[in-house]
Motif scaffolding. Structure first.
Motif, PDB file in Angstrom:
ATOM      1  N   VAL A 347      26.342  73.430  73.701  1.00 43.61           N
ATOM      2  CA  VAL A 347      26.965  72.333  74.450  1.00 43.61           C
ATOM      3  C   VAL A 347      27.445  72.808  75.819  1.00 43.61           C
ATOM      4  O   VAL A 347      28.017  72.024  76.572  1.00 43.61           O
ATOM      5  CB  VAL A 347      28.168  71.736  73.674  1.00 43.61           C
ATOM      6  N   HIS A 348      27.215  74.068  76.155  1.00 47.29           N
ATOM      7  CA  HIS A 348      27.779  74.658  77.370  1.00 47.29           C
ATOM      8  C   HIS A 348      26.797  74.600  78.543  1.00 47.29           C
ATOM      9  O   HIS A 348      25.724  75.220  78.476  1.00 47.29           O
ATOM     10  CB  HIS A 348      28.169  76.110  77.121  1.00 47.29           C
ATOM     11  N   PRO A 349      27.114  73.903  79.625  1.00 51.06           N
ATOM     12  CA  PRO A 349      26.211  73.851  80.779  1.00 51.06           C
ATOM     13  C   PRO A 349      25.868  75.221  81.349  1.00 51.06           C
ATOM     14  O   PRO A 349      24.766  75.405  81.874  1.00 51.06           O
ATOM     15  CB  PRO A 349      26.998  72.999  81.795  1.00 51.06           C
ATOM     16  N   LEU A 350      26.786  76.180  81.241  1.00 47.55           N
ATOM     17  CA  LEU A 350      26.476  77.513  81.748  1.00 47.55           C
ATOM     18  C   LEU A 350      25.336  78.157  80.960  1.00 47.55           C
ATOM     19  O   LEU A 350      24.552  78.933  81.506  1.00 47.55           O
ATOM     20  CB  LEU A 350      27.719  78.410  81.702  1.00 47.55           C
ATOM     21  N   ASP A 351      25.239  77.843  79.681  1.00 48.10           N
ATOM     22  CA  ASP A 351      24.113  78.336  78.892  1.00 48.10           C
ATOM     23  C   ASP A 351      22.806  77.733  79.398  1.00 48.10           C
ATOM     24  O   ASP A 351      21.795  78.420  79.532  1.00 48.10           O
ATOM     25  CB  ASP A 351      24.298  77.982  77.414  1.00 48.10           C
ATOM     26  N   TRP A 352      22.829  76.421  79.674  1.00 47.93           N
ATOM     27  CA  TRP A 352      21.609  75.756  80.113  1.00 47.93           C
ATOM     28  C   TRP A 352      21.116  76.370  81.422  1.00 47.93           C
ATOM     29  O   TRP A 352      19.916  76.600  81.588  1.00 47.93           O
ATOM     30  CB  TRP A 352      21.848  74.261  80.300  1.00 47.93           C
ATOM     31  N   SER A 353      22.039  76.652  82.331  1.00 47.45           N
ATOM     32  CA  SER A 353      21.659  77.289  83.588  1.00 47.45           C
ATOM     33  C   SER A 353      21.165  78.711  83.355  1.00 47.45           C
ATOM     34  O   SER A 353      20.225  79.173  84.009  1.00 47.45           O
ATOM     35  CB  SER A 353      22.856  77.305  84.549  1.00 47.45           C
ATOM     36  N   ALA A 354      21.805  79.413  82.412  1.00 50.49           N
ATOM     37  CA  ALA A 354      21.425  80.797  82.137  1.00 50.49           C
ATOM     38  C   ALA A 354      20.002  80.888  81.611  1.00 50.49           C
ATOM     39  O   ALA A 354      19.286  81.846  81.902  1.00 50.49           O
ATOM     40  CB  ALA A 354      22.397  81.419  81.140  1.00 50.49           C
ATOM     41  N   TRP A 355      19.565  79.903  80.826  1.00 48.90           N
ATOM     42  CA  TRP A 355      18.189  79.927  80.332  1.00 48.90           C
ATOM     43  C   TRP A 355      17.215  79.925  81.496  1.00 48.90           C
ATOM     44  O   TRP A 355      16.221  80.645  81.487  1.00 48.90           O
ATOM     45  CB  TRP A 355      17.926  78.711  79.441  1.00 48.90           C
ATOM     46  N   SER A 356      17.514  79.126  82.519  1.00 49.17           N
ATOM     47  CA  SER A 356      16.640  79.058  83.680  1.00 49.17           C
ATOM     48  C   SER A 356      16.689  80.354  84.470  1.00 49.17           C
ATOM     49  O   SER A 356      15.661  80.888  84.894  1.00 49.17           O
ATOM     50  CB  SER A 356      17.036  77.879  84.579  1.00 49.17           C
ATOM     51  N   ILE A 357      17.892  80.884  84.668  1.00 49.93           N
ATOM     52  CA  ILE A 357      18.045  82.117  85.436  1.00 49.93           C
ATOM     53  C   ILE A 357      17.342  83.278  84.748  1.00 49.93           C
ATOM     54  O   ILE A 357      16.647  84.081  85.371  1.00 49.93           O
ATOM     55  CB  ILE A 357      19.539  82.439  85.636  1.00 49.93           C
ATOM     56  N   ARG A 358      17.497  83.367  83.414  1.00 51.93           N
ATOM     57  CA  ARG A 358      16.873  84.450  82.667  1.00 51.93           C
ATOM     58  C   ARG A 358      15.358  84.343  82.743  1.00 51.93           C
ATOM     59  O   ARG A 358      14.648  85.343  82.889  1.00 51.93           O
ATOM     60  CB  ARG A 358      17.330  84.445  81.218  1.00 51.93           C
ATOM     61  N   ALA A 359      14.836  83.108  82.650  1.00 51.53           N
ATOM     62  CA  ALA A 359      13.381  82.928  82.714  1.00 51.53           C
ATOM     63  C   ALA A 359      12.851  83.350  84.069  1.00 51.53           C
ATOM     64  O   ALA A 359      11.799  83.983  84.176  1.00 51.53           O
ATOM     65  CB  ALA A 359      13.023  81.460  82.444  1.00 51.53           C
ATOM     66  N   GLN A 360      13.589  83.031  85.152  1.00 52.62           N
ATOM     67  CA  GLN A 360      13.151  83.421  86.490  1.00 52.62           C
ATOM     68  C   GLN A 360      13.165  84.932  86.656  1.00 52.62           C
ATOM     69  O   GLN A 360      12.272  85.536  87.244  1.00 52.62           O
ATOM     70  CB  GLN A 360      14.054  82.767  87.538  1.00 52.62           C
ATOM     71  N   THR A 361      14.195  85.571  86.091  1.00 58.17           N
ATOM     72  CA  THR A 361      14.315  87.026  86.200  1.00 58.17           C
ATOM     73  C   THR A 361      13.189  87.717  85.460  1.00 58.17           C
ATOM     74  O   THR A 361      12.576  88.667  85.948  1.00 58.17           O
ATOM     75  CB  THR A 361      15.676  87.502  85.649  1.00 58.17           C
ATOM     76  N   GLU A 362      12.898  87.235  84.239  1.00 58.30           N
ATOM     77  CA  GLU A 362      11.867  87.861  83.419  1.00 58.30           C
ATOM     78  C   GLU A 362      10.473  87.661  83.998  1.00 58.30           C
ATOM     79  O   GLU A 362       9.567  88.458  83.738  1.00 58.30           O
ATOM     80  CB  GLU A 362      11.934  87.310  81.995  1.00 58.30           C
ATOM     81  N   SER A 363      10.295  86.583  84.785  1.00 61.25           N
ATOM     82  CA  SER A 363       8.973  86.320  85.350  1.00 61.25           C
ATOM     83  C   SER A 363       8.691  87.101  86.616  1.00 61.25           C
ATOM     84  O   SER A 363       7.567  87.165  87.077  1.00 61.25           O
ATOM     85  CB  SER A 363       8.836  84.815  85.647  1.00 61.25           C
TER      86      SER A 363
END
Length: 367
Positions: A347-363
């Motif tokens: 339910v945490h918006p910071l988690d939702w943003s982190a998923w995007s940030i992590r995906a960008q970093t890993e790519s």
């Protein structure tokens, strides 16, 4: 609603990484406190004259418990449930816009016995907007990039009942569509904080998808139509005759995508699947569990993948819990997956943003 991570199972808690910050990640208690305060503010901002007494009571509770907004909110819910229900329709304003829900007198519509406590509890949720939305990430295969989320409903209540219980009881009380539409509104509001690179899947039963309020909500949503996925839950047998102007046609005309569960597809004819032409077919948990060691599971999964290929649909594997299951669905050329192994609902918006940030970093290439 769909089962397991695909819809309304009790939340297991968020364990996704958050972006690093100078002050560290906020605690779950702090975030939940903020969300509860937002719900209280929404209730108090209502201007409906008939609910002024309830709002006054909530203000008094807030003054009595200034440091415990969650306790004040739950005490308010308890008192609301104790109040006798009225035979007159109760207007439920979801916000200050034109969206307006009319809850019904369950005594006139229910065909099986439903207790007053159950009915009043559902009415209280509708009246006081005691809903939260959790999102679960959907990962592309084999890259692992988070390409979408699925909206899952959570209820603020003192009894701890799972969402499936609330939706089942609401349907029995003749309030199923009202509760689904309230949950849809909540999910669309929460989706404002989902990164724009991700799609958002929204669960609806076939009967609710016919309601014109659903189209109005989706048409007015801030999400681009191509980011919206409507997933039909429950038996697809109830979808018959919905592909015309009075069914799914108006939703498809918005430009959104349609998803169905393979478990639902298995209960109806291939002709209906061909008629619906879904954009996405989901392999749910009962078709995934043990797939790495069961030839029967693999045969069934391959049949769904072949069906999807024939109609031009994408396949998403739902309920991935082990590395073996993930490896096996990857070998079947399934394009996306979700499940507790990959990411729990949050339910945490910071988690939702982190998923995007992590995906960008890993790519990004190493170097």
């Amino acid at each position: 609603m769909a089962q397991e991570e695909g819809s309304l199972t009790p939340e297991g808690g968020a364990d996704s990484a958050r972006p690093d910050g100078d002050h560290g990640p906020p605690s779950a208690d702090t975030t939940m406190r903020e969300q509860v305060k937002d719900i209280i503010d929404s209730i108090l901002a209502d201007s409906e004259p008939r609910s002024e007494g309830a709002r006054s009571r909530l203000r008094a509770l807030m003054e009595t418990h200034p440091n415990d907004p969650a306790g004040a909110l739950l005490e308010h819910l308890l008192e609301t449930r104790k109040e006798p229900s009225s035979a007159a329709p109760v207007p439920v304003h979801l916000d200050s816009s034109s969206v307006h829900l009319e809850s019904v007198d369950a005594a006139r519509t229910v065909s099986i016995p439903v207790s007053h406590e159950v009915r009043e509890g559902i009415q209280a949720i509708l009246a006081d907007k005691l809903l939260l939305t959790a999102f679960q990430p959907v990962h592309a295969l084999p890259s692992g990039e988070v390409v979408g989320v699925e909206a899952l409903t959570r209820f603020v209540g003192e009894d701890g009942a799972g969402a499936d219980v609330w939706f089942n009881e609401a349907a029995a009380a003749g309030l199923g569509t009202e509760l689904e539409i309230a949950a849809l509104h909540c999910a669309l509001t929460a989706a404002h904080d989902v990164p724009g690179t991700m799609s958002v899947a929204l669960n609806l039963t076939p009967s609710t998808s016919r309601d014109p309020r659903v189209r109005n909500l989706l048409a007015a949503a801030s999400l681009a139509p191509e980011r919206i996925i409507v997933e039909l839950t429950g038996s697809l047998a109830d979808v018959g005759g919905q592909t015309g102007s009075d069914g799914l046609g108006p939703l498809r005309a918005l430009g959104l995508r349609l998803a169905i569960s393979a478990s639902g597809a298995a209960l109806v004819s291939l002709e209906l699947v061909e008629q619906l032409r879904p954009d996405i077919i989901k392999l749910d948990r009962h078709l995934i569990e043990g797939i790495e060691s069961s030839e029967g599971q693999r045969i069934r999964a391959r049949a769904i993948v072949e069906l999807a290929r024939e109609i031009g649909a994408e396949v998403i594997a739902v309920g991935i819990e082990t590395a073996g299951e993930l490896e096996q669905v990857s070998t079947l050329n399934i394009t996306a997956a979700q499940g507790y192994l990959l990411g729990r609902p949050s339910v945490h918006p910071l988690d939702w943003s982190a998923w995007s940030i992590r995906a960008q970093t890993e790519s990004q290439p190493a170097g």
